[in-house]
Design a protein around this motif. Structure first.
Motif, short mmCIF file in Angstrom:
data_model
loop_
_atom_site.label_atom_id
_atom_site.label_comp_id
_atom_site.label_asym_id
_atom_site.label_seq_id
_atom_site.Cartn_x
_atom_site.Cartn_y
_atom_site.Cartn_z
N SER A 255 0.89 -1.17 0.00
CA SER A 255 0.00 0.00 0.00
C SER A 255 0.92 1.21 0.00
CB SER A 255 -0.88 0.04 1.25
OG SER A 255 -1.75 -1.07 1.28
N MET A 256 0.70 2.13 -0.94
CA MET A 256 1.59 3.27 -1.11
C MET A 256 0.78 4.56 -1.04
SD MET A 256 4.80 2.44 -1.72
CE MET A 256 5.31 0.82 -1.15
N GLU A 257 1.09 5.40 -0.04
CA GLU A 257 0.51 6.75 0.04
C GLU A 257 1.66 7.71 -0.23
OE1 GLU A 257 -3.41 5.59 1.03
OE2 GLU A 257 -2.48 7.42 0.28
N LEU A 258 1.72 8.25 -1.44
CA LEU A 258 2.94 8.94 -1.87
C LEU A 258 2.70 10.44 -2.03
CD1 LEU A 258 4.06 6.16 -4.38
CD2 LEU A 258 4.62 6.40 -1.94
N GLY A 259 3.53 11.04 -2.86
CA GLY A 259 3.49 12.49 -3.00
C GLY A 259 2.25 13.00 -3.71
N GLY A 260 2.04 14.30 -3.58
CA GLY A 260 0.88 14.91 -4.23
C GLY A 260 1.27 16.19 -4.96
N ASN A 261 0.33 16.72 -5.72
CA ASN A 261 0.50 18.01 -6.41
C ASN A 261 -0.90 18.57 -6.60
OD1 ASN A 261 1.20 20.22 -7.92
ND2 ASN A 261 2.01 19.06 -9.67
N ALA A 262 -1.57 18.87 -5.49
CA ALA A 262 -3.01 19.15 -5.52
C ALA A 262 -3.36 20.46 -6.22
CB ALA A 262 -3.55 19.17 -4.09
N PRO A 263 -4.26 20.40 -7.21
CA PRO A 263 -4.84 21.62 -7.75
C PRO A 263 -5.93 22.13 -6.82
CG PRO A 263 -5.79 19.74 -8.87
CD PRO A 263 -4.80 19.19 -7.87
N CYS A 291 0.78 16.01 2.20
CA CYS A 291 0.74 15.54 0.82
C CYS A 291 -0.56 15.95 0.14
CB CYS A 291 0.87 14.04 0.79
SG CYS A 291 -0.44 13.30 1.76
N VAL A 292 -1.52 16.46 0.92
CA VAL A 292 -2.80 16.87 0.33
C VAL A 292 -2.97 18.38 0.34
CG1 VAL A 292 -4.00 14.71 0.81
CG2 VAL A 292 -3.97 16.51 2.54
N LEU A 416 -3.24 12.63 -6.11
CA LEU A 416 -3.71 12.33 -4.75
C LEU A 416 -4.97 13.12 -4.43
CD1 LEU A 416 -3.05 10.66 -2.23
CD2 LEU A 416 -1.63 12.55 -1.42
N ALA A 417 -4.81 14.39 -3.94
CA ALA A 417 -5.98 15.22 -3.60
C ALA A 417 -6.16 16.33 -4.63
CB ALA A 417 -5.80 15.84 -2.22
N SER A 418 -7.39 16.79 -4.77
CA SER A 418 -7.72 17.94 -5.64
C SER A 418 -8.91 18.65 -5.01
CB SER A 418 -8.09 17.45 -7.04
OG SER A 418 -9.20 16.55 -6.97
N TYR A 419 -9.07 19.93 -5.34
CA TYR A 419 -10.13 20.72 -4.74
C TYR A 419 -10.66 21.72 -5.77
CZ TYR A 419 -7.23 19.35 -0.71
OH TYR A 419 -6.48 18.64 0.20
N TYR A 437 -7.66 12.27 -9.99
CA TYR A 437 -7.15 12.24 -8.61
C TYR A 437 -7.95 11.22 -7.81
CZ TYR A 437 -4.53 16.40 -9.83
OH TYR A 437 -3.63 17.26 -10.44
N GLY A 438 -7.33 10.73 -6.72
CA GLY A 438 -8.04 9.78 -5.87
C GLY A 438 -9.07 10.44 -4.99
N MET A 439 -8.92 11.74 -4.75
CA MET A 439 -9.83 12.44 -3.83
C MET A 439 -10.15 13.83 -4.38
SD MET A 439 -7.98 11.37 -0.23
CE MET A 439 -6.32 11.83 -0.74
N VAL A 440 -11.38 14.26 -4.28
CA VAL A 440 -11.82 15.57 -4.77
C VAL A 440 -12.61 16.28 -3.67
CG1 VAL A 440 -13.07 16.84 -6.55
CG2 VAL A 440 -12.03 14.63 -7.11
N GLY A 441 -12.11 17.43 -3.23
CA GLY A 441 -12.85 18.25 -2.26
C GLY A 441 -13.62 19.32 -3.01
N ILE A 442 -14.92 19.39 -2.81
CA ILE A 442 -15.74 20.40 -3.51
C ILE A 442 -16.27 21.39 -2.48
CG2 ILE A 442 -17.76 20.78 -4.98
CD1 ILE A 442 -17.46 17.86 -5.92
N ASN A 443 -15.90 22.66 -2.65
CA ASN A 443 -16.24 23.72 -1.70
C ASN A 443 -15.75 23.43 -0.29
OD1 ASN A 443 -17.47 25.24 -3.76
ND2 ASN A 443 -19.39 24.10 -3.53
N THR A 444 -14.65 22.70 -0.20
CA THR A 444 -13.96 22.49 1.07
C THR A 444 -12.47 22.26 0.82
OG1 THR A 444 -13.77 21.16 3.08
CG2 THR A 444 -14.37 20.00 1.07
#
Ligand SMILES: NC(=O)C1=CN([C@@H]2O[C@H](COP(=O)(O)OP(=O)(O)OC[C@H]3O[C@@H](n4cnc5c(N)ncnc54)[C@H](O)[C@@H]3O)[C@@H](O)[C@H]2O)C=CC1
Ligand SMILES: O=C(O)[C@H](O)CS(=O)(=O)O
Length: 484
Positions: A255-263, A291-292, A416-419, A437-444
């Protein structure tokens, strides 16, 4: 150095190996320093591969008995561990801030976050359901058992010295596995304190070991020893790739939780004040060392100037200081290398035409304190468009259309994360579905919690932590075919 703890026994500088608290056989140690003061707060063992092998052998013995216990017993022990961690919040937070630097309020928040994973998997332990499957033959039965992977290993980073530990140990123990954990050399004390509380909760001797020393040497044993059936890693993509290669020789699961470059995208129809608050939470948490964190802030032309003005004003109000000082928002970066990296990224951007709207340099406090910074006039030619900043720098990229910003947001090997902030429901679904991305935050700007599947795609990793999915990484399926 002594910390003023309620329970001084939680400041442990030995390793937990095969159920015993020991120094390194060689007597060698590595120093743990306070990033705010550079003072040495402890010396922990530098163990060698033979001691790691001892921990692994003890884990194999303990794991058999642990897996044979009813799930409810495992759940009850995890629940007791959760209760003990919550009760020790102030001590754990002070230990964490002393070795990692984040403000005490954030450290207390991390302890609660870390405890929530223990609570969650205490409950999940009792719900590892198998299946019976309607098969193609009347005289046969198909049964699917879910069984623990066995002996597992974990290697964790310095930025969340508690949450990254429990996010791995809790599902492993819940599933019936054993674990040998190597925490980051910069921040081992929180992990050792959590291990003390796990023992007090009833985690059997040998089931959990916590070891410190040369990352490369410990990693070599954890990735090559055939008894280890799975490695869970959180850290840089570079190291994650190396560990995956090392695990290949014994076909370990990883299981790998690695680097991010969140927009972090702000559309014209966004609630600007909410977007500013979301950017503050996402970008400056842990001094930007997550990383997020928002790594590239894309602001649509119609609201660009208003957003920059309000964000710069909020950033200018942030208080920088040692995490133990009252009302501090931004603590020190973890080390001098982190400061150099941030400095290089800013110099690169300035050399290519960027403008500093606020901050932009080392803080007057000196050491590894850095000014929270907002940079405008940025382009994709600048290094921080492509590299993870891991510091309190917010680069603002202006954009015009939805198609353009989705292309720019996805223009990275990370996922990884995006918003994004916007209120048009059609755009919300279009953008959420197109972001790679694996995760998307909308209005948060804050998306991490124990109930959600945390993880990335592309070069941000594989597997999920937390949620009902998180325990699957510690489970093997066994298919049973019964001829009647
Ligand atoms: N996706 C996620 O959830 C997270 C990703 N990260 C990423 O990690 C980086 C910052 O954290 P760091 O701790 O500096 O990362 P790092 O990758 O240098 O170290 C992470 C852990 O790996 C160990 N390690 C380093 N080299 C090793 C080797 N050759 N063999 C075995 N173990 C080794 C370190 O001692 C530490 O325990 C950033 O890129 C950040 O994005 C950090 C935290 C969470
Ligand atoms: O290590 C990290 O950056 C964490 O995974 C981020 S979070 O879980 O605290 O959001």
């Amino acid at each position: 150095m002594t910390l003023s703890l309620n329970d001084s026994s939680l400041l442990e500088s030995r390793n937990l190996i095969a159920g015993d608290w020991v120094a390194a056989a060689s007597g060698k140690t590595i120093s743990v320093t306070n990033p705010a003061t550079r003072a040495t707060i402890a010396k922990v063992p530098a163990v060698d591969r033979s001691e790691i092998a001892l921990a692994i052998a003890a884990a194999a013995t303990a794991q058999e008995a642990w897996a044979a216990r009813p799930a409810k017993e495992r759940a009850n022990i995890l629940r007791r561990w959760f209760d003990l961690v919550v009760a020790a919040t102030d001590d754990l937070a002070l230990i964490l801030t002393s070795e990692q630097g984040k403000p005490l309020a954030e450290a207390r928040g991390e302890i609660a976050y870390a405890a929530s994973y223990i609570e969650w998997f205490a409950e999940e332990a009792k719900r590892v359901y198998g299946d019976t499957v309607p098969g193609p033959a009347a005289d046969r039965r198909i049964i699917v058992l879910k069984q623990p992977v066995g002996v597992t290993a974990a290697i964790t980073p310095w930025n969340f010295p508690a949450a990254m530990i429990t996010r791995k140990i809790a599902p492993a123990l819940a599933a019936g596995c054993a674990m040998v954990l190597k925490p980051a050399s910069q921040t081992p004390l929180t992990a050792l304190a959590l291990a003390i509380l796990a023992e007090r909760a009833g985690v059997p001797k040998g089931l959990l070991s916590v070891v410190t020393g040369s990352a490369r040497e410990i990693g070599a044993e954890l990735t090559s020893n055939p008894v280890i059936r799975k490695l869970s890693f959180t850290g840089s993509t570079e190291v994650g790739k190396e560990l995956m290669k090392q695990c290949a020789d014994t076909v370990k699961r990883t299981s790998m939780e690695l680097g991010g470059n969140a927009p972090f995208i702000v559309f014209d129809d966004a609630d600007i004040d909410a977007a500013v608050e979301g950017a503050m939470a996402s970008k400056y948490r842990n001094a930007g060392q997550t990383c997020v964190c928002a790594n590239r802030l894309f602001v649509q032309a119609g609201v660009h100037d208003a957003f920059v003005e309000r964000l710069a004003r909020r950033v200018a109000s942030l208080k920088v200081g040692a995490g133990t000082e009252p009302d501090v928002d931004i603590g020190p970066l973890i080390d001098d290398a982190a400061v150099s990296k941030v400095r290089e990224l800013l110099d690169d951007a300035a050399s290519k035409g960027a403008t500093v709207a606020v901050g932009g340099g080392a803080h007057a406090l000196g050491g590894t304190f850095f000014e929270p910074t907002v940079v405008t006039g940025t382009t994709r030619e600048m290094a921080f468009f492509h590299e993870e900043i891991f510091g309190p720098i917010a680069p603002i990229f202006r954009f015009d259309s939805e198609e353009e910003v989705i292309r720019l947001a996805n223009d990275t090997p990370f996922g990884l994360a995006s918003y994004f902030y916007g209120r048009d429901v059609g755009r919300i679904f279009r953008v959420a579905e197109k972001l790679e991305y694996g995760m998307v935050g909308i209005n948060t700007g804050l998306i991490s919690n124990e109930a959600a599947p945390f993880g990335g795609v592309k070069e941000s990793g594989q597997g999920r932590e937390g949620s009902r999915y998180g325990i699957d990484d510690y489970i093997e399926l066994k298919y049973i075919c019964l001829q009647l």
